[in-house]
Scaffold this motif. Structure first.
Motif, mmCIF file in Angstrom:
data_model
loop_
_atom_site.group_PDB
_atom_site.id
_atom_site.type_symbol
_atom_site.label_atom_id
_atom_site.label_comp_id
_atom_site.label_asym_id
_atom_site.label_seq_id
_atom_site.Cartn_x
_atom_site.Cartn_y
_atom_site.Cartn_z
ATOM 1 N N CYS A 1228 0.821 -1.178 0.031
ATOM 2 C CA CYS A 1228 0.113 -0.143 0.071
ATOM 3 C C CYS A 1228 0.922 1.123 0.031
ATOM 4 O O CYS A 1228 2.001 1.408 0.659
ATOM 5 C CB CYS A 1228 -0.913 -0.154 1.206
ATOM 6 S SG CYS A 1228 -1.907 -1.465 1.388
ATOM 7 N N GLY A 1229 0.325 2.259 -0.881
ATOM 8 C CA GLY A 1229 1.084 3.423 -0.827
ATOM 9 C C GLY A 1229 0.216 4.626 -0.275
ATOM 10 O O GLY A 1229 -0.940 4.633 -0.730
ATOM 11 N N GLN A 1233 3.139 9.593 2.719
ATOM 12 C CA GLN A 1233 4.557 9.642 2.364
ATOM 13 C C GLN A 1233 5.133 8.443 3.150
ATOM 14 O O GLN A 1233 6.367 8.362 3.848
ATOM 15 C CB GLN A 1233 5.170 10.578 2.859
ATOM 16 C CG GLN A 1233 5.043 11.971 2.051
ATOM 17 C CD GLN A 1233 5.767 13.188 2.666
ATOM 18 O OE1 GLN A 1233 5.219 13.748 3.686
ATOM 19 N NE2 GLN A 1233 6.858 13.554 2.205
ATOM 20 N N PHE A 1234 4.516 7.106 3.173
ATOM 21 C CA PHE A 1234 4.911 5.936 3.396
ATOM 22 C C PHE A 1234 4.507 4.746 2.703
ATOM 23 O O PHE A 1234 3.512 4.833 2.087
ATOM 24 C CB PHE A 1234 5.159 5.784 5.064
ATOM 25 C CG PHE A 1234 3.660 5.366 5.485
ATOM 26 C CD1 PHE A 1234 3.314 3.985 5.569
ATOM 27 C CD2 PHE A 1234 2.888 6.237 5.800
ATOM 28 C CE1 PHE A 1234 2.004 3.759 6.287
ATOM 29 C CE2 PHE A 1234 1.763 6.029 6.449
ATOM 30 C CZ PHE A 1234 1.280 4.554 6.527
ATOM 31 N N ILE A 1235 5.084 3.631 2.670
ATOM 32 C CA ILE A 1235 4.882 2.473 1.976
ATOM 33 C C ILE A 1235 4.798 1.209 3.055
ATOM 34 O O ILE A 1235 5.531 1.217 4.011
ATOM 35 C CB ILE A 1235 5.729 1.885 0.954
ATOM 36 C CG1 ILE A 1235 5.882 2.949 -0.118
ATOM 37 C CG2 ILE A 1235 5.278 0.689 0.282
ATOM 38 C CD1 ILE A 1235 7.223 3.045 -1.091
ATOM 39 N N ALA A 1236 3.553 0.496 3.166
ATOM 40 C CA ALA A 1236 3.460 -0.632 3.897
ATOM 41 C C ALA A 1236 3.339 -1.833 2.984
ATOM 42 O O ALA A 1236 2.377 -2.016 2.156
ATOM 43 C CB ALA A 1236 2.435 -0.410 4.572
ATOM 44 N N ALA A 1261 4.827 11.868 -1.470
ATOM 45 C CA ALA A 1261 3.424 11.158 -1.366
ATOM 46 C C ALA A 1261 3.622 10.052 -2.502
ATOM 47 O O ALA A 1261 4.029 10.347 -3.540
ATOM 48 C CB ALA A 1261 2.281 12.077 -1.601
ATOM 49 N N ILE A 1262 2.966 8.954 -2.255
ATOM 50 C CA ILE A 1262 3.009 7.785 -3.279
ATOM 51 C C ILE A 1262 2.061 7.971 -4.294
ATOM 52 O O ILE A 1262 0.839 8.313 -4.123
ATOM 53 C CB ILE A 1262 2.834 6.576 -2.484
ATOM 54 C CG1 ILE A 1262 4.088 6.317 -1.439
ATOM 55 C CG2 ILE A 1262 2.997 5.303 -3.584
ATOM 56 C CD1 ILE A 1262 5.382 6.468 -1.958
ATOM 57 N N SER A 1263 2.405 8.044 -5.638
ATOM 58 C CA SER A 1263 1.484 8.053 -6.786
ATOM 59 C C SER A 1263 1.148 6.762 -7.338
ATOM 60 O O SER A 1263 0.108 6.550 -7.906
ATOM 61 C CB SER A 1263 1.984 9.130 -7.769
ATOM 62 O OG SER A 1263 3.174 8.425 -8.415
#
Length: 1293
Positions: A1228-1229, A1233-1236, A1261-1263
Motif C-alpha cells: 500500500c502507498g 509519504q510511506f509504504i507498507a 506522496a506515493i502516486s
C-alpha cells in the motif's frame, strides 16, 4: 535472495529441468504482430523489368550467296584426298556442276525454311559483285526496319583477305573478284545477320568491326561539323545491331575429314540433329551402343516438329539443353538479345553452340559477334549424350521389329533436379540451371501438371524469381495455357498468374488482349473449384470485365469462408467501378453496395478495409448525380460512418479516403457545412477542460455534484442501414435523441467525442493548414454544446453535417496517418469555402439554390482557420501588408509561439450575417504560394499493398516455425529464460508494474534499467497537451514486448522498440473509449489485458466496460456498469470469463462477459464507503476478489457471497495498491509519504518511510506502485519525481 542476472545470460542453465515442464509461453498468442502492424501500407518496389523485348525483331529476308564453282578448287587451298565433299548433304560431283549448284542452293533454302518458313529467300549462285549488290539492296529495301540474313559460302573461292574482302566471280567465271565488306555493310544495312562458311572466316569478323567503327567515327564527324564533306554525303547505316557467325578463327582452315560434310558449319546451323547424331556415332563412345551405324541414323522415324516421335523428341531435348546452356552462361541482356528477340536468330545461336562443340573437336573454333563465352564443355552436353544414347539404343528393335518407342526420361529427371533445388537449397544461392527446361516441359501434357507445380513453388520465392522466370521466356507459355480446359491446372495457373501480375502489372494488358481474363472469370464462378486466393488484381480493364459479368460473380463470393478471397473480391469490385459509371450502375442493379455492407463488420481488418475501399470508389464516381444516385451515396456514407471507431488504423485511413470521394462529389454542400461550423466555433464558448494538472495533485476523490455527469457511450451503434430515402430520413431522426429522449442537435458526442489529437501536434507543417488541430478539436466540442439549428440550405440533420463531424473526429485520430489524411480533406474544403464565399443579402431564404457538385480544386493557402472579425477595409489592409512581406519558398514569417494564429486571416473573408447566400463565383485572382490540401486521387495504397502479398513468399514456413531460423532461436532463448525466472522466483517467494522478464521499468514512457539505475530511453506519447497517461500495460510480455498507453481522452496507443535506444514506433492506435471528458478528478482510462485471449478491457470516466478483440481489432462487447460513477480499477480472469471493477462510489462489481448486457452484472459489493483504489480478481479457480479503498480498508470477497470474508485495515489516505500475483503479499502507498507491505493475514512485513542511503530523506506522496510478476520486487513512484525499486533482501553492489 539476490537475483543473479548472470543466470539469465545462458540458456543452458536448468535446461533439462525447464524445457519439458513449461509450454505456456509457446501457447500464448501474440497481439499486433500481423503484417499490417509491422510494415508500411504500400506496394512492393517495382523491379526493373528487362524481360519484355522493346525491339522484338523478325528476320524477313534471307540472301543465300554460294560461291562454289563446282569442280574447280580455289588456288590458295590445298585439299586432302579423300576430302570432305558434301554441301547441304549433297555430293556435288555426283551430277553436273550447274545442276549440283542449283540443287545445293535449293537444299540450303529448305534447311533454313525449317527454322523460318515465312521469310523471303533469294539465292545467288556463283554471283558477280553487281548481282550481290542488287540482291542485298533489294532485300534491304523490302525488309525496311526488319532483319536480313546474309549467308556466304566461300568454299569455291580464295580465302578472305586481311583488307576485309571476300571473293566472288566475274561474269565469265574467269577471275575471282574481291568484294569489300565495307560495301557489303552499306548494301545490307542494319539490322542484319551474317553467316560466313569459309576458311579464315575470322578475318571477315575483324574487318567488319573495323569498318563499323570507321562508320561510327564518320557519323560523329558529320554530327559535329555540318560543313564537313562527310556531312554532305548520305549518312552510312550504323552497324550496332548486326550479328555475325563465322565458321573458324582468322588463322584456321575448315575441317577436311571425308566423314564430315564440307559445309560442317552450315550443317550445324541448319541441320543440328542430323550432324549431332552422325558426330556421336563417329565418337569412341558410340561403340557402347551396338548395332547403330550411319546408315541406321538416316532411318530414324518421325518428324522434327512432332515431339511424340524419336526424331521430334531429340529435337525437343536439344532445344531445351542449348537454351539451358545459353541461359546459364550468357549475361541476361545478351541472352535476351540473341535467344528471345528473333526466332531465326535464336535457332541459329542454339545451333551455334553445337557447332562450337563439334568443330572444336577438329581444332576449329567458330566465332560470333557478339562473342559468346566457351560452352563446349558445359555439363548439360553430357545429358544430351545420354539422351542420344538412350534413343539410338532403341533404333535396331524399332526399325527391325517394330517395337514401340520408349520416351526419354530426360525431362522427368530434370524436373526432379529442379525439385531438389527447391527443396534442399539454401536461400542465397545461384538460380536453378533447369529453369529453361521447365519452360520446355510446359509443352508436354505428360509432365505439365508437375512442371506447373514446381514453377509455382519457384515463383513463390519472391519477385526475383518471377523476374528470372520472365527473363527465361515463361510468359507466352503460361498465356497460351490459359486456353486449356483442364480443371486440374486451374489452381496452379491462377497462382502463377497472381505471382506474375503482382510483380509486373503490365502483363494485364496482354491478358485482356488475348481474352485471358475470361479464364479467371470462369475459375471464380466455378463453385466446385478449391478456394482460389489470387483472384482479382488483374481484373482491371473495366469493359472486358463488365462484359464477363464480373460484378455478379464477385458478389456471389462475398460470403466465402476464406478471408483473402473476400478481401480480393471487394478490392476487385472497387477497382472495376472506379471512375466507370456503367459498372457502378451495374452494381446498383445488383444491390452491390448493400451486399458489401456485411463486410464492414468482418472479423478480418483487411477485409473491412477492402469493403470500405469498394464503397468509397462506389460513391466516388464522377458522373452526373440523380436523386436516386444521391440517395444511394447518402446510404453508403451513413454505413461507412459506423467505422469511425474501428480498432484498425488501416480501416480508418481507408474510411477517410472513402469519405473524401463523397466530399469531392458534393463539394458545395460540404463548403456550406464547413462555413457554419467555423462560424459556430468562433461564436460559442467551449466549457474549459482541465488543462492544468498540478504535479502531485493526483489524489482520487469521489464524484461530486460539481463534476458534470458523463454521457453514455454511443459510437454509432444506433446507425442502421437505410436503403431508401424515407428510411434514411428516419434514421437521421433517430440519431437526434439525447439521453432524456428529447430532440437535440446531432453532435459528435452522440457519435464519439474523442479529444485526442494527432501525435504530430505542433509540427511545422500544421502551420500550413487553414484548420489547425486545436481548432478542429474545439470545433468538435463546440458542436456538442451548441444547437447549430441555423443552417441555411443544408439541413443540420443532413448527411453532409454528420459526415463533416465524422471527418472532424478522424482529424483528431490518435494514429497520425489517419489524422493527416482527414486534415487534408477538411482543410481543402475549408479553403474552398473561404475562397468562394461572398457576403450576400438574402431576401427570401426559400429562394436559395445549391450549386452543382464542383470539381476538386488544387488550390490552398497559408491562411487562418476562421473569418476575421475586422471590417473589410481592415482586411484589405491586412492583405496588402501581408503581400508586402517577403517570404522564402512560400513559408510564413515567424510568429509568436504563444499566439500562433496572430495576424493570419482568410483571404476574401468578412463578417457574415446569420442569413446569407453561400456561393457565387469566387475571386478570379489566385493568391500565390497555394498548397493543394487534397488530391482527387487520394489513396492509401491498399490495392498495391494487397498485391504485395502475392509478390512475397506465401508457401514459405514462417520464421517463427522454422526450427533453424534466428527468430525461432531467439524465442526459444526467451522462453527458457522465462521458465528459469519463474522457477527461481518461486523458490524465493516460497521462502519468504515492472516488466515480466526484463530488468527495466517504465514510468510514463521513460524506461529505466533498475539494476543499473540507468535511463534507457524516453519518448513522447503523442497525446494532446491537456490529457495525461492514466494506464500502461505490456503486451506480449513473454516474448516480443509492446507497450500500451491509455490516456484520459479514451485513446489507446501501442508502441514497439520503446526501450532499446532505437526510435520508438507506433504500431497502432485507436479510440478505445468515447465520450470521455478529461478532468482532474476522474479516473481517466483504466485497462486490463488478457494475453491468453487477446482481449483488452477498457473503462474509466464512462458508464461501460468496453472489450476489444485485438486479433480482430474491433469492439466485441459493451458491458454497462450500472453506476453513475467512474470505473477506477479493472481485473479480469480469462478462465472464468469474469471481470471485477472498482468504482468511484466505493462499490465493487463483478461481471460475467458471457451473459447479455442486461444480465452480465452478477454481483455488487458495497462495503467500501469511498473511492476504490484497486480491485483484484485472483486467477485461481477459487480465487477471491480483493479490493481496497482510499480509507485503507482491504476486503476479501468470495465470488458467490455478497459479504466480505475478511477485512484488513491498512493506512489512511491510500493512493496506490498492488497485489503480488505469485507471492502472498500486497503493498500500500499513502499520500502520507510511506509504504507498507502486508501478507494476506494483515501482518505488516515492512514499512518504508525514507529513501535508502546516508541521511536518506523522507519519501514523497506515493502516486503509483507495482510488483514484479514473479520476483519479490516492488517499484514505487512518488510525487517528488523519485522512483525506487525495493527487494526482499538488500541488493549487493
Amino acid at each position: 535472495m539476490k537475483m543473479d542476472s548472470e543466470l539469465l545470460l545462458s540458456p543452458a542453465i536448468f535446461l533439462a529441468e525447464e524445457e519439458e515442464a513449461d509450454m505456456s509461453d509457446w501457447n500464448l498468442p501474440l497481439a499486433f504482430m500481423k503484417k499490417r502492424h509491422s510494415e508500411k501500407i504500400e506496394g512492393s518496389k517495382a523491379l526493373a523489368q528487362s524481360w519484355r523485348m522493346k525491339d522484338r525483331m523478325k528476320t524477313v529476308s534471307v540472301a543465300l550467296v554460294l560461291c562454289l564453282n563446282v569442280g574447280v578448287d580455289p588456288p590458295d587451298v590445298v585439299k586432302t584426298s579423300p576430302c570432305a565433299r558434301l554441301e547441304c548433304w549433297i555430293d556435288p560431283l555426283s551430277m553436273s556442276p550447274q545442276k549440283a549448284l542449283e540443287t545445293i542452293g535449293a537444299n540450303l533454302q529448305k534447311q533454313y525454311e525449317n527454322w523460318q518458313p515465312r521469310a523471303r529467300y533469294k539465292q545467288s549462285l556463283d554471283p558477280t559483285v553487281d548481282e550481290v549488290k542488287k540482291l542485298c539492296t533489294s532485300l534491304r529495301r523490302n525488309a525496311k526496319e526488319e532483319r536480313v540474313l546474309f549467308h556466304y559460302n566461300g568454299h569455291g573461292v580464295p580465302r578472305p583477305t586481311v583488307n576485309g574482302e571476300i571473293w566472288v566471280f566475274n561474269k565469265n567465271y574467269t577471275q575471282y573478284i574481291p568484294l569489300s565488306v565495307y560495301d557489303l555493310q552499306t548494301w545490307m544495312g542494319s539490322p542484319s545477320i551474317f553467316v560466313y562458311d569459309c576458311s579464315n572466316a575470322g578475318i571477315i569478323v575483324k574487318s567488319f568491326k573495323q569498318f563499323a567503327l570507321q562508320r561510327e567515327q564518320e557519323l560523329e564527324v558529320a554530327a559535329i561539323n555540318p560543313n564537313h564533306p562527310l556531312a554532305q554525303m548520305p549518312l552510312p547505316p550504323s552497324m550496332k545491331n548486326c550479328i555475325q557467325l563465322a565458321a573458324c578463327e582468322a588463322s584456321e582452315l575448315l575441317p577436311m575429314n571425308p566423314d564430315l560434310p564440307a559445309d560442317l558449319f552450315t550443317s550445324c546451323l541448319t541441320t543440328p540433329i542430323k550432324i549431332a547424331l552422325r558426330w556421336f556415332c563417329m565418337q569412341k563412345s558410340a561403340k557402347l551402343v551396338p548395332g547403330v551405324t550411319l546408315d541406321l541414323i538416316e532411318k530414324i522415324p518421325g518428324r522434327l516438329n512432332d515431339r511424340r516421335t524419336p526424331l521430334g523428341e531429340l529435337n525437343w531435348i536439344f532445344t531445351a539443353i542449348t537454351d539451358t546452356i545459353a541461359w546459364n552462361v550468357l549475361p541476361r541482356d545478351l541472352f535476351q538479345k540473341l535467344f528471345r528477340q528473333d526466332l531465326l536468330v535464336a535457332s541459329l545461336f542454339r545451333n551455334f553452340l553445337l557447332a562450337e562443340r563439334i568443330m572444336r573437336s577438329y581444332n576449329c573454333t567458330p566465332v560470333s559477334s557478339p562473342r559468346l563465352p566457351p560452352t563446349y564443355m558445359h555439363a548439360m552436353w553430357q545429358a544430351w549424350d545420354l539422351a542420344v544414347d538412350i534413343c539410338l539404343s532403341q533404333l535396331p528393335t524399332i526399325i527391325e521389329e517394330g517395337t514401340a518407342f520408349r520416351h526419354s526420361p530426360f525431362f522427368a529427371e530434370q524436373l526432379t533436379a529442379f525439385q531438389v533445388w527447391l527443396t534442399m537449397g539454401v536461400e542465397n544461392r545461384n538460380p536453378p540451371e533447369q529453369l529453361p527446361i521447365v519452360l520446355q516441359v510446359l509443352l508436354s501434357q505428360v509432365h505439365r501438371l508437375r512442371a506447373l507445380d514446381l514453377l509455382g513453388r519457384f515463383l513463390d520465392l519472391g519477385p526475383w524469381a518471377v523476374s528470372l522466370a520472365l527473363s527465361v521466356g515463361i510468359f507466352p507459355y503460361v498465356l497460351k495455357l490459359l486456353q486449356s480446359s483442364a480443371r486440374e491446372l486451374r489452381p496452379l495457373l491462377v497462382f502463377i498468374w497472381a505471382k506474375i501480375l503482382a510483380v509486373d502489372s503490365s502483363c494485364q494488358a496482354d491478358l485482356v488482349k488475348d481474352n485471358g481474363h475470361k479464364y479467371f472469370l470462369s475459375v471464380l464462378a466455378d463453385p466446385y473449384m478449391p478456394v482460389s486466393i489470387t483472384q482479382s488484381e488483374h481484373e482491371r480493364t473495366e469493359s472486358a470485365c463488365l462484359q464477363g459479368n464480373l460484378i455478379a460473380i464477385c458478389l456471389e463470393q462475398l460470403s466465402d469462408p476464406h478471408p483473402l478471397l473476400r478481401q480480393w473480391v471487394a478490392v476487385c469490385l472497387g477497382r472495376i467501378w472506379q471512375n466507370f459509371d456503367s459498372a457502378r450502375w451495374c452494381g446498383v442493379r445488383d444491390s452491390a453496395h448493400e451486399k458489401l455492407y456485411s463486410l464492414l463488420s468482418d472479423p478480418i481488418p483487411e477485409v473491412r478495409c477492402a469493403a470500405v475501399f469498394a464503397l468509397g470508389t462506389f460513391v466516388g464516381n464522377s458522373a452526373e448525380r440523380t436523386d436516386h444516385s444521391t440517395t444511394i451515396d447518402h446510404n453508403v456514407a451513413m454505413m461507412l460512418a459506423q467505422l469511425i471507431n474501428d480498432g484498425s488504423p488501416v480501416v480508418r485511413k481507408e474510411l477517410v479516403v472513402a469519405l473524401s470521394h463523397l466530399v469531392v462529389q458534393y463539394e458545395s454542400n460540404f463548403c456550406t457545412v464547413a462555413l457554419q461550423f467555423m462560424e459556430e466555433e468562433k461564436n460559442y464558448p467551449v466549457p474549459s477542460t482541465a488543462n492544468t494538472l498540478e504535479p502531485g495533485n493526483l489524489t482520487p476523490v469521489r464524484d461530486s455534484p460539481a463534476i458534470p455527469r458523463l454521457r453514455s457511450v454511443n459510437s454509432y451503434t444506433n446507425i442502421r442501414a437505410a436503403t431508401t430515402a424515407r428510411n434514411l430520413n428516419k434514421s437521421l431522426q433517430n440519431l437526434n435523441l439525447n439521453e432524456e429522449g428529447g430532440p437535440v442537435a446531432f453532435s459528435p458526442g452522440n457519435l464519439s467525442t474523442s479529444s485526442s489529437a494527432s501525435s504530430t501536434l505542433g509540427s511545422p507543417d500544421n502551420d500550413e493548414y487553414i484548420l489547425s488541430f486545436e481548432t478542429i478539436d474545439k470545433m468538435r466540442r463546440v458542436s456538442s454544446y451548441s444547437s447549430l439549428n441555423s443552417l441555411i440550405g443544408v439541413s443540420f440533420n443532413s448527411v453532409y453535417t454528420q459526415i463533416w463531424r465524422v471527418l472532424l473526429h478522424l482529424a483528431a485520430d490518435p494514429f497520425p496517418e489517419v489524422s493527416d489524411l482527414a486534415m487534408k480533406v477538411l482543410n481543402s474544403i475549408a479553403y474552398k469555402a473561404t475562397m468562394n464565399a461572398r457576403p450576400q443579402r438574402i431576401l427570401d431564404s426559400g429562394s436559395l439554390t445549391q450549386s452543382a457538385p464542383a470539381s476538386p480544386t488544387s488550390k490552398g493557402a497559408h491562411i487562418h482557420q476562421w473569418f476575421s472579425p475586422h471590417a473589410q477595409c481592415q482586411q484589405l489592409q491586412s492583405d496588402q501588408r501581408g503581400a508586402q512581406t517577403p517570404t522564402r519558398g512560400g513559408e510564413q514569417p515567424p510568429r509568436d509561439p504563444l499566439h500562433p494564429h496572430a495576424g493570419r486571416t482568410g483571404p476574401h473573408s468578412h463578417q457574415f450575417p446569420r442569413t446569407r447566400k453561400m456561393f457565387d463565383k469566387g475571386p478570379s485572382d489566385d493568391p500565390g504560394g497555394h498548397k493543394a490540401y487534397m488530391n482527387a486521387n487520394l489513396s492509401t495504397g491498399l490495392c498495391d499493398w494487397s498485391a504485395k502479398y502475392f509478390a512475397q513468399p506465401v508457401m514459405k514456413i514462417p520464421e517463427e516455425h522454422d526450427v533453424e531460423s534466428q527468430v525461432r532461436k531467439e524465442r526459444e532463448w526467451r522462453f527458457l529464460r522465462n521458465a528459469r525466472v519463474r522457477k527461481q522466483s518461486q523458490r524465493i517467494t516460497q521462502r519468504g508494474d515492472t516488466h515480466k522478464h526484463y530488468a527495466y521499468v517504465c514510468v510514463f514512457c521513460s524506461f529505466w534499467d533498475w539494476e543499473k539505475a540507468e535511463r534507457l530511453d524516453y519518448f513522447y506519447n503523442g497525446n494532446p497537451r491537456y490529457t495525461r497517461i492514466t494506464a500502461m500495460e505490456y503486451l506480449n510480455g513473454h516474448d516480443y514486448s509492446l507497450l500500451l498507453t491509455a490516456t484520459d481522452d479514451g485513446a489507446l496507443r501501442i508502441w514497439k522498440n520503446f526501450a532499446d535506444q532505437r526510435n520508438p514506433e507506433m504500431v497502432t492506435a485507436w479510440q478505445g473509449l468515447s465520450d470521455m471528458l478529461p478532468t482532474t478528478r476522474g479516473a481517466g482510462m483504466v485497462v486490463d489485458w488478457e494475453q491468453e485471449t487477446g482481449l483488452l478491457m477498457t473503462s474509466g470516466d464512462v458508464r461501460v466496460i468496453r472489450i476489444w478483440d485485438t486479433e480482430r481489432e474491433m469492439k466485441v462487447q459493451d458491458i454497462p456498469t450500472g453506476a453513475d460513477s467512474c470505473v477506477t480499477s479493472l481485473s479480469c480472469d480469462s478462465q472464468r470469463s469474469l471481470i471485477a471493477a472498482g468504482l468511484g462510489d466505493g462499490s465493487v462489481r463483478l461481471y460475467d462477459r458471457r451473459m447479455g448486457a442486461n444480465e452480465c452484472r452478477v454481483m455488487t459489493y458495497r462495503e467500501h464507503s469511498s473511492w476504490v483504489v484497486k480491485a483484484h480478481l485472483q486467477k485461481q479457480t477459487d480465487g477471491k476478489v480483493i479490493s481496497v479503498s482510499v480509507d485503507g480498508d482491504v476486503r476479501f470477497f468470495e465470488l458467490r457471497s455478497p459479504d466480505s470474508v475478511n477485512v484488513l485495515q491498512t493506512v489512511k489516505g491510500l493512493t496506490a495498491l498492488d497485489i503480488h500475483p505469485q507471492a502472498n503479499l500486497f503493498a500500500c502507498g499513502s499520500m502520507n509519504q510511506f509504504i507498507a507491505v502486508y501478507n494476506s493475514n494483515g501482518d505488516v512485513i515492512s514499512n518504508i518511510k525514507y529513501y535508502d542511503g546516508f541521511m536518506g530523506q523522507r519519501i514523497g506522496a506515493i502516486s503509483c506502485l507495482a510488483f514484479h510478476p514473479y520476483w519479490p520486487h516492488l517499484a514505487v513512484g512518488s510525487n517528488d519525481y523519485y522512483m525506487s525499486i525495493y527487494s526482499a533482501e538488500k541488493r549487493l553492489r
